[in-house]
Enzyme design. Structure first.
Site, PDB file in Angstrom:
ATOM      1  N   LYS A  62       5.441   6.239   7.406  1.00  0.00           N
ATOM      2  CA  LYS A  62       5.864   6.129   6.063  1.00  0.00           C
ATOM      3  C   LYS A  62       6.730   5.182   5.674  1.00  0.00           C
ATOM      4  O   LYS A  62       6.863   4.950   4.332  1.00  0.00           O
ATOM      5  CB  LYS A  62       6.639   7.508   5.730  1.00  0.00           C
ATOM      6  CG  LYS A  62       5.762   8.800   5.732  1.00  0.00           C
ATOM      7  CD  LYS A  62       6.577  10.134   5.335  1.00  0.00           C
ATOM      8  CE  LYS A  62       5.488  11.171   5.082  1.00  0.00           C
ATOM      9  NZ  LYS A  62       6.133  12.321   4.362  1.00  0.00           N
ATOM     10  N   ASP A  99       6.426  13.448  -2.817  1.00  0.00           N
ATOM     11  CA  ASP A  99       7.128  14.552  -2.468  1.00  0.00           C
ATOM     12  C   ASP A  99       7.895  15.122  -3.523  1.00  0.00           C
ATOM     13  O   ASP A  99       8.310  16.483  -3.852  1.00  0.00           O
ATOM     14  CB  ASP A  99       7.754  14.455  -1.225  1.00  0.00           C
ATOM     15  CG  ASP A  99       6.919  14.342  -0.143  1.00  0.00           C
ATOM     16  OD1 ASP A  99       5.752  14.775   0.027  1.00  0.00           O
ATOM     17  OD2 ASP A  99       7.496  13.843   1.092  1.00  0.00           O
TER      18      ASP A  99
END
Ligand code: ATR
Length: 263
Positions: A62, A99
């Site tokens: 990520k 997210d």
């Protein structure tokens, strides 16, 4: 479409996105790509060069993918991690982190709260917590953070010591208590570390831990009258936010939810 990670075979994303593809009768597929950390840049460039329409990114890539992007969203800048890559139409890719949006959409759906000026206690200060903190700051919440490693909490909000008593005190005045740690993931016992006694009808308890059954902490909080939100909604909505960007189509949430449950 697909997800890169190392390893990646446990990802729930293929079930969710392929259910969406089937529901919309699209001629697409969502695949998993196990990519060794040394090959991340080559792999994402190669996949997009070959016509891939979008990628999710999971652990441990990520952060690494940010260097491959031609631009990144404000969320990526704030969180320091990207979970979604979108072709930029010019041979490159833009990075996003869905997210925070997923966290808020799931909260709004299950337990709408006016977060402006609201007291929030967040437990944990890892990657998921950074996304939650970004989301909550954007809504004007007053964030207090308790983390086993206290130094990490200070970067995200006002520090609450990681003791049961301090967390109970903070939870008593909080409108929302969020567990972003993995505590409670693999067990049927309520984690002794998490505050519980002070949760009641005026609290929303949100557990990011995703399991097919609600976590013992959420079950106990609900029995005490708290409104509870489990990790399934955030998983669904972060995926839906990515799907929307890749396809330009409104994601079929019910089909995606059913796809997740089928795993
Ligand atoms: P994620 O991306 O899921 O947030 P992470 O970045 O590794 O994963 O963060 C894990 C979080 O869970 C951290 O806040 C971690 O606390 P530390 O910063 O002290 O490591 C917390 N955590 C994990 N296991 C824990 C445990 N057994 N007790 C308390 N906190 C725990």
């Amino acid at each position: 479409m697909g997800v890169i990670g190392w390893p990646v075979n446990h990802s729930l994303s293929p079930s969710m996105h392929n259910a969406a593809v089937r529901a919309l009768d699209l001629d697409w597929a969502y695949l998993t790509f196990p990519i060794h950390p040394d090959r991340v840049a080559d792999a994402v460039r190669g996949l997009f060069a070959a016509g891939c329409s979008g990628l999710n990114v999971t652990i441990p890539h990520k952060q690494a993918v940010i260097d491959c992007c031609s631009s990144v969203s404000l969320a990526v800048e704030a969180i320091g991690a990207a979970n979604t890559l979108i072709p930029d139409g010019d041979g490159g890719m833009t990075g996003d982190n869905t997210d925070a949006e997923g966290f808020l959409r799931a909260l709004d759906e299950a337990a709408p709260l006016d977060l402006d000026g609201a007291e929030v206690l967040m437990i944990g200060a890892g990657g998921a917590a950074r996304a939650v903190a970004f989301a909550l700051r954007g809504r004007g919440a007053h964030l207090r953070v308790a983390n086993r490693t206290e130094e990490k909490a200070a970067a995200l909000g006002e520090v609450v010591p990681f003791t049961r008593r301090d967390m109970e005190d903070a939870a008593a005045s909080a409108a929302l208590v969020v567990n972003t740690t993995s505590l409670g993931m693999g067990s049927d016992v309520i984690p002794a570390e998490l505050p519980l006694d002070s949760l009641g009808a005026s609290t929303v308890a949100y557990d990011l831990v995703y399991r097919s059954e609600p976590t013992p902490w959420l079950v106990a909080a609900a029995l005490q009258g708290a409104l509870v939100v489990d990790g399934a909604g955030m998983l669904l909505h972060q995926g839906a936010a990515a799907f929307r960007q890749w396809t330009g189509v409104e994601p079929p949430l019910d089909a995606m939810r059913a796809g997740l449950r089928s795993r």
